[in-house]
Structures are given as structure tokens and as C-alpha cells.
Design a protein around this motif. Structure first.
Motif, short mmCIF file in Angstrom:
data_model
loop_
_atom_site.label_atom_id
_atom_site.label_comp_id
_atom_site.label_asym_id
_atom_site.label_seq_id
_atom_site.Cartn_x
_atom_site.Cartn_y
_atom_site.Cartn_z
N ALA A 111 0.91 -1.29 0.16
CA ALA A 111 0.06 -0.12 0.26
C ALA A 111 0.94 1.18 -0.13
O ALA A 111 0.22 2.35 -0.40
CB ALA A 111 -1.07 -0.17 1.29
N LYS A 112 1.88 1.11 0.53
CA LYS A 112 3.07 2.24 0.72
C LYS A 112 3.67 2.60 -0.58
O LYS A 112 4.26 3.57 -0.86
CB LYS A 112 3.86 2.23 1.61
N THR A 113 3.83 1.40 -1.69
CA THR A 113 4.44 1.61 -2.81
C THR A 113 3.69 2.20 -3.72
O THR A 113 2.37 2.64 -3.75
CB THR A 113 4.86 0.03 -3.34
N PRO A 114 4.27 2.75 -5.19
CA PRO A 114 3.37 3.13 -6.20
C PRO A 114 2.34 2.17 -6.61
O PRO A 114 1.34 2.69 -7.14
CB PRO A 114 4.33 3.38 -7.34
N LEU A 121 -4.44 -1.16 -10.26
CA LEU A 121 -3.38 -1.98 -10.22
C LEU A 121 -3.15 -2.66 -8.96
O LEU A 121 -2.82 -4.15 -8.93
CB LEU A 121 -2.05 -1.04 -10.19
N PHE A 122 -3.44 -2.06 -7.94
CA PHE A 122 -3.56 -2.53 -6.51
C PHE A 122 -4.46 -3.75 -6.33
O PHE A 122 -4.20 -4.91 -5.90
CB PHE A 122 -3.69 -1.65 -5.49
N GLY A 123 -5.63 -3.64 -6.84
CA GLY A 123 -6.60 -4.64 -6.83
C GLY A 123 -6.29 -5.83 -7.81
O GLY A 123 -6.47 -7.14 -7.22
N ALA A 124 -5.38 -5.79 -8.88
CA ALA A 124 -5.15 -6.73 -9.68
C ALA A 124 -3.91 -7.70 -9.08
O ALA A 124 -4.13 -8.82 -9.25
CB ALA A 124 -4.64 -6.51 -11.08
N ARG A 198 -10.92 3.29 1.78
CA ARG A 198 -11.47 2.89 0.47
C ARG A 198 -10.96 1.24 0.29
O ARG A 198 -11.86 0.60 0.01
CB ARG A 198 -10.88 3.59 -0.61
N HIS A 199 -9.83 0.98 0.75
CA HIS A 199 -9.50 -0.52 0.68
C HIS A 199 -10.76 -1.31 1.49
O HIS A 199 -10.81 -2.43 1.10
CB HIS A 199 -8.02 -0.64 1.17
N ASN A 200 -10.53 -0.72 2.77
CA ASN A 200 -11.84 -1.48 3.86
C ASN A 200 -12.95 -1.51 2.76
O ASN A 200 -13.75 -2.71 3.04
CB ASN A 200 -11.79 -0.71 5.14
#
Length: 250
Positions: A111-114, A121-124, A198-200
Motif C-alpha cells: 500500500a505504501k509503494t506506487p 493495479l493494486f486490486g489486480a 477505500r480499501h476496507n
């Protein structure tokens, strides 16, 4: 013991409803409203309303987690629901439980990275990790359908509660302190709180599915891809609600 289990399950559901309900209220109702208000109105509303809402929000999250952990031990570990029939507990089974617990730190790092800045992208990346974890729970841990589904729910629950107590609540306290003192909140803290909130929200919908997995076993559940599809559908529904929430006028 059966009566205690039923009582704790009831309280677990009630606290979970309070937790997720407030989460959805913050993201789908309050956030759009807050952006539409002027500075003085926002300050008054946030400083008076947020402390009350955040009290119930953080403690309902904690109680949901504590009772959920207790039920996990009683229903799944002691109740023999975790592994496939006739399968004994093995080193692989224990290792996979440890992996589930440690993945929260992997989430925090990512979560702290780009990668974490780009929601799609995070979801993928997240769905690939969940798919790999599900496969390993089955192949190396010999988990049953109910077993691996509830442990994916456990992972989501750990992330959500960790977000509340490690990131959202500490960040909100700093934001409240800034607004009460008349200074502008740190935009970095605000962005991080919104990101994890939002992640939650995205995790909450598939988490609810894992909690009712005993009532959702269908023939398609013979494939571990079934759970992955359910998670993707849940995320798509959350995305649609976010878009709708942004269009609703006061």
C-alpha cells in the motif's frame, strides 16, 4: 457451550453490521457530503460528528475481530470444519495459517509503494495474491471449501481491522487535532486515511460473503476459481456504488 457459541455469533454479526455500516456511511454518504461543504461547515461537522462516529467505528471493528477469532477456533479448528474429510493436520496446514496472518504486513508494504496509489493495479495484484493463497490453502494445507473460504475472509478481516487501528484512527486523530486548532490537516495523512478506508470498503463486500459461506456452497464451489469470481463481482459492485454516491445531490 452451544449457547455461548450462538450468543457470540449473534454479537459478532451485530458488531460486524455496525462496523461495516459505518464504513459504508463514511465512504458513500459522508465523504461526498463533506467535499460539497464550505470550510467552516466542514470543520463544525467533522469536529462534532467524527469523534462520535469513530468511537463506534473502531470499537465495533475490534469486537467483531475478537469474537470472529473465537468463533474461528470453536467452529473451524475445534469443530473439524477446516480441512477436507479424513485429512489430518499437517505442517502444511499450520504453515498456511501463518502465511494468512503474515500477509497483512505484505499488504501494508504494498500500500505504501506506487502500486498502492493505483487502485486498479493494486486490486489486480491483490487478486493474484488471493488466488495464489487459495490454491496453496487447498494443495498444501488440504483445506476444505469452507476452510479456505473462511481463511480468505480472515485475511480480509485482519486487513480491515489493522487499517482501522493502525492507520485510519491514528490519522483521523491528527486530522481532528489540526481542524480544532484552526490549521489545515496534513494532506499526506488525509490521503492515506482515505486510501485505506477505500480499501476496507472494497474488502467488506467479499468479506460478508465468506461469513455466510455455509449457505452458499453450490456445485461451482468445487473449483477454487469460484471464490475469485465472487470477490471480483463484489469489487465491481462497490465500484458501481462509489460512482452512484458521487452523483447523488443534496
Amino acid at each position: 457451550m452451544d449457547l455461548v457459541t450462538v450468543l457470540f455469533r449473534w454479537i459478532h454479526i451485530a458488531t460486524g453490521l455496525l462496523f461495516v455500516g459505518l464504513l459504508w456511511w463514511f465512504n458513500f454518504v459522508f465523504a461526498p457530503f463533506s467535499f460539497a461543504t464550505d470550510g467552516e461547515t466542514r470543520k463544525k461537522v467533522v469536529t462534532e460528528l467524527h469523534p462520535r462516529a469513530l468511537y463506534w467505528f473502531r470499537w465495533s471493528a475490534l469486537y467483531t475481530a475478537v469474537l470472529g477469532t473465537w468463533l474461528l477456533f470453536v467452529v473451524f479448528y475445534e469443530g473439524g470444519q477446516t480441512l477436507e474429510a479424513q485429512q489430518p493436520w499437517s505442517i502444511g496446514s499450520y504453515v498456511m495459517i501463518v502465511v494468512v496472518l503474515l500477509l497483512y504486513r505484505v499488504y501494508v508494504f504494498l500500500a505504501k509503494t506506487p502500486i498502492g496509489k493505483d487502485l486498479r493495479l493494486f486490486g489486480a495484484v491483490g487478486i493474484v495474491i488471493v488466488a495464489a493463497l487459495t490454491y496453496c490453502l487447498i494443495e498444501f494445507g488440504h483445506f476444505s471449501y469452507r476452510g479456505y473460504v473462511i481463511h480468505i475472509g480472515l485475511l480480509f478481516g485482519i486487513i480491515m481491522v489493522g487499517n482501522v487501528w493502525e492507520i485510519i484512527w491514528p490519522g483521523q486523530k491528527k486530522i481532528l487535532e489540526s481542524m480544532k486548532s484552526g490549521s489545515a490537516p496534513d494532506p499526506i495523512i488525509m490521503a492515506r486515511v482515505m486510501q485505506h478506508s477505500r480499501h476496507n470498503t472494497y474488502l467488506s463486500v467479499p468479506l460478508l460473503w465468506t461469513m455466510i459461506e455455509a449457505h452458499t456452497a453450490v456445485p461451482a464451489a468445487n473449483s477454487w476459481l469460484y471464490l475469485i469470481v465472487v470477490i471480483l463481482i463484489g469489487w465491481a459492485l462497490v465500484s458501481l456504488v462509489y460512482k452512484k454516491a458521487g452523483k447523488i445531490q443534496g
